[in-house]
Write a protein that holds these residues in place. Structure first.
Motif, mmCIF file in Angstrom:
data_model
loop_
_atom_site.group_PDB
_atom_site.id
_atom_site.type_symbol
_atom_site.label_atom_id
_atom_site.label_comp_id
_atom_site.label_asym_id
_atom_site.label_seq_id
_atom_site.Cartn_x
_atom_site.Cartn_y
_atom_site.Cartn_z
ATOM 1 N N ARG A 192 0.849 -1.193 0.000
ATOM 2 C CA ARG A 192 0.000 0.000 0.000
ATOM 3 C C ARG A 192 0.885 1.245 0.000
ATOM 4 O O ARG A 192 1.786 1.371 0.830
ATOM 5 C CB ARG A 192 -0.923 0.013 1.214
ATOM 6 N N GLY A 193 0.624 2.169 -0.920
ATOM 7 C CA GLY A 193 1.421 3.385 -1.002
ATOM 8 C C GLY A 193 0.607 4.639 -1.204
ATOM 9 O O GLY A 193 1.158 5.736 -1.244
ATOM 10 N N GLN A 194 -0.732 4.491 -1.329
ATOM 11 C CA GLN A 194 -1.548 5.658 -1.617
ATOM 12 C C GLN A 194 -1.765 6.519 -0.376
ATOM 13 O O GLN A 194 -1.884 6.016 0.737
ATOM 14 C CB GLN A 194 -2.909 5.252 -2.192
ATOM 15 N N ARG A 195 -1.844 7.787 -0.606
ATOM 16 C CA ARG A 195 -2.116 8.755 0.450
ATOM 17 C C ARG A 195 -3.566 8.653 0.887
ATOM 18 O O ARG A 195 -4.472 8.513 0.077
ATOM 19 C CB ARG A 195 -1.825 10.156 -0.087
ATOM 20 N N GLY A 196 -3.810 8.718 2.193
ATOM 21 C CA GLY A 196 -5.165 8.677 2.724
ATOM 22 C C GLY A 196 -5.211 9.352 4.084
ATOM 23 O O GLY A 196 -4.514 10.341 4.315
ATOM 24 N N SER A 251 2.777 0.527 -9.926
ATOM 25 C CA SER A 251 2.209 1.809 -9.467
ATOM 26 C C SER A 251 1.927 1.731 -7.973
ATOM 27 O O SER A 251 0.799 1.939 -7.520
ATOM 28 C CB SER A 251 0.926 2.146 -10.243
ATOM 29 N N THR A 252 2.959 1.425 -7.192
ATOM 30 C CA THR A 252 2.780 1.251 -5.749
ATOM 31 C C THR A 252 2.188 2.487 -5.090
ATOM 32 O O THR A 252 1.370 2.380 -4.171
ATOM 33 C CB THR A 252 4.125 0.884 -5.087
ATOM 34 N N ALA A 253 2.567 3.681 -5.536
ATOM 35 C CA ALA A 253 2.064 4.917 -4.917
ATOM 36 C C ALA A 253 0.561 5.074 -5.064
ATOM 37 O O ALA A 253 -0.056 5.849 -4.329
ATOM 38 C CB ALA A 253 2.767 6.131 -5.526
ATOM 39 N N GLY A 254 -0.051 4.341 -5.975
ATOM 40 C CA GLY A 254 -1.495 4.429 -6.172
ATOM 41 C C GLY A 254 -2.266 3.273 -5.578
ATOM 42 O O GLY A 254 -3.488 3.188 -5.745
ATOM 43 N N GLN A 255 -1.585 2.387 -4.859
ATOM 44 C CA GLN A 255 -2.229 1.189 -4.328
ATOM 45 C C GLN A 255 -2.882 1.454 -2.970
ATOM 46 O O GLN A 255 -2.231 1.878 -2.021
ATOM 47 C CB GLN A 255 -1.221 0.051 -4.197
ATOM 48 N N GLN A 403 4.738 10.931 -1.767
ATOM 49 C CA GLN A 403 5.571 11.610 -2.757
ATOM 50 C C GLN A 403 6.902 10.883 -2.960
ATOM 51 O O GLN A 403 7.399 10.794 -4.091
ATOM 52 C CB GLN A 403 5.824 13.058 -2.320
ATOM 53 N N ALA A 404 7.463 10.352 -1.875
ATOM 54 C CA ALA A 404 8.716 9.607 -1.999
ATOM 55 C C ALA A 404 8.498 8.309 -2.768
ATOM 56 O O ALA A 404 9.311 7.936 -3.627
ATOM 57 C CB ALA A 404 9.293 9.316 -0.611
ATOM 58 N N ILE A 405 7.400 7.628 -2.487
ATOM 59 C CA ILE A 405 7.120 6.356 -3.161
ATOM 60 C C ILE A 405 6.816 6.585 -4.641
ATOM 61 O O ILE A 405 7.230 5.798 -5.500
ATOM 62 C CB ILE A 405 5.948 5.637 -2.460
ATOM 63 N N GLY A 406 6.115 7.660 -4.935
ATOM 64 C CA GLY A 406 5.757 7.952 -6.312
ATOM 65 C C GLY A 406 6.842 8.626 -7.113
ATOM 66 O O GLY A 406 6.675 8.872 -8.316
ATOM 67 N N GLY A 407 7.978 8.937 -6.483
ATOM 68 C CA GLY A 407 9.082 9.565 -7.186
ATOM 69 C C GLY A 407 8.911 11.053 -7.412
ATOM 70 O O GLY A 407 9.682 11.671 -8.163
ATOM 71 N N GLU A 408 7.929 11.675 -6.736
ATOM 72 C CA GLU A 408 7.728 13.116 -6.872
ATOM 73 C C GLU A 408 8.773 13.915 -6.100
ATOM 74 O O GLU A 408 8.999 15.091 -6.389
ATOM 75 C CB GLU A 408 6.332 13.507 -6.378
ATOM 76 N N MET A 409 9.383 13.274 -5.103
ATOM 77 C CA MET A 409 10.363 13.943 -4.261
ATOM 78 C C MET A 409 11.409 12.923 -3.836
ATOM 79 O O MET A 409 11.059 11.792 -3.479
ATOM 80 C CB MET A 409 9.661 14.536 -3.018
#
Length: 440
Positions: A192-196, A251-255, A403-409
């Motif tokens: 799970r990597g999605q923000r909630g 797409s772990t950041a969206g899971q 953001q770290a998981i999704g590569g945004e930062m």
């Protein structure tokens, strides 16, 4: 979403049921506000059993995680709460305790106590109002646990047996096993990597704790220290990201939690770290891996043992309801602690909060094979946040971890940014915190 089942019973049958259950007859109808979650169907089934056993009526007001929290916050501040039982999560129960919103259960009935078989989950059922801390030493009993909700490792036992693999106890072993069993048709692991509200933060705790890290740690003297950008947290997140990049979902950041569980149920994942949902995995109408999922405590490292976060749920009674509704709420919580109710809870596919049930002969039956893993994980389970500003801190961690998981930062930058933001939250709330040391 409201479930309302007003049941009528023959008088003779009701009297017998009341006598057997130890719950008084004709309690006022109660309403419980609760979140929708993998364990909810089991809780719903137990509520239905309570109604059948006692003739009493319970409404379940079911909401998404964040929606349930907001309803509870509004309810306790109203002149009269529309809810008689609040199902509070480990991430925010201290907010309701410290705010003085919950009725000590022994004030409703001095004879009430927590069953000796029920876990206290790091004394989170109690609050010492004088010292303003979670403690059953001089603290009042404010809640009854309703679900353990800890993370445990799920793995495909059939694939392990075919490949001759051993159950991993370290992250390195998990990585090797995931690598060996990954194919074009399935992920080595789904995370799970999605923000909630309390989503990705909850799921990274086993990684960071088992590397000596943390987020906000309470010191021996009662003070707090921000540790989200400590070397241990960095190492834990590097392990998480390595698994995600090499053997994880693309797409772990969206899971979400639902995505992760479905990846296991559909045979698309070899491993997940998740709250148990055994009723789903062994349901032929919902699962392609019936009888193939096995369970173990989360991995650790050579330096730090396995550790799982307490994301458990607690049932408390708000002060701002009538006395008859307080009595009715307590009647349900009394019944819920019983061995009969806890066994029925497990039979319905949810995790009991009774040590006696987890360590009973039920654990030797194939359909309850998850019980031994849960019993092994619970002694090392830990509270995540013990201060009322937890939801503000979570708003920071959910964003920065995602953001770290999704590569945004970059990871170092995300952890340093989070440390600065959390320090400000705590300082603004009146905590005396030192400035965190920055990662290079």
């Amino acid at each position: 979403m409201i479930y309302n089942r007003k049941l009528t019973r023959a008088l003779a049958a009701s009297v017998l049921a009341f006598a057997a259950s130890g719950v008084s007859a004709a309690e006022s109808p109660i309403t419980i506000v609760i979140n929708q979650s993998p364990w909810f169907p089991g809780f719903q089934a137990v509520v239905e059993k309570y109604e059948e056993d006692t003739g009493n009526t319970v409404e379940l007001d079911v909401n998404p995680f964040a929606g349930s929290l907001e309803k509870q916050r509004t309810a306790v501040r109203a002149d009269q709460s529309p809810y008689d039982v609040l199902i509070m999560n480990a991430g925010f129960f201290s907010e309701f305790y410290s705010g003085g919103f919950m009725q000590p259960l022994t004030d409703i009935d001095p004879a009430f106590s927590l069953s000796e078989d029920i876990y206290t989950f790091d004394d989170s059922v109690c609050w010492n109002a004088e010292d303003k801390k979670i403690s059953c030493d001089g603290g009042g009993l404010l809640s009854v646990p309703v679900n353990p909700n800890v993370l445990i490792l799920h793995y495909r036992q059939d694939l392990y047996e075919e490949a001759g693999l051993s159950v991993p106890t370290t992250w390195d072993e998990l990585y090797d096993n995931a690598k060996a069993l990954q194919t074009d048709a399935r992920y080595g692991i789904s995370q799970r990597g999605q923000r909630g509200t309390f989503d990705v933060t909850y799921d990274v705790f086993p990684y960071i704790w088992s590397h000596g890290g943390g987020i906000v740690d309470q010191q021996d003297d009662g003070s707090y220290r921000v540790t989200i950008n400590s070397p241990g947290t960095l190492a834990g997140m590097e392990t998480y990201l390595k698994l995600a990049a090499d053997v994880g979902h693309p797409s772990t950041a969206g899971q979400t939690q639902t995505n992760v569980i479905q990846n296991m149920a559909t045979g698309r994942a070899v491993h997940i770290n998740s709250v148990p949902a055994p009723g789903l995995f062994d349901d032929e109408s919902k699962s392609m891996v019936v009888g193939q999922v096995a369970y173990a405590p989360p991995p650790g490292t050579s330096e730090f043992p396995s550790a799982t976060p307490l994301g458990h749920w607690l049932a408390g009674v708000p002060k701002n309801i009538s006395d008859d509704h307080k009595q009715a709420a307590l009647a349900f919580l009394t019944w819920f602690q019983s061995d009969e109710a806890q066994r029925a809870y497990a039979e319905a596919g949810s995790m009991p909060v009774s040590r006696a049930v987890l360590e009973s002969d039920m654990a030797d039956q194939p359909e309850y094979r998850w019980m031994k893993a849960l019993a092994a994980a619970l002694p090392n389970a830990r509270l995540t946040f013990t201060f009322p500003e937890a939801t503000q801190v979570l708003a920071v961690t959910e964003l920065r971890f995602n953001q770290a998981i999704g590569g945004e930062m970059p990871l170092n930058q995300a952890l340093n940014t989070a440390a600065e933001e959390i320090t400000k939250v705590m300082q603004d709330a009146g905590y005396d915190l030192p400035a965190p040391e920055m990662l290079p």
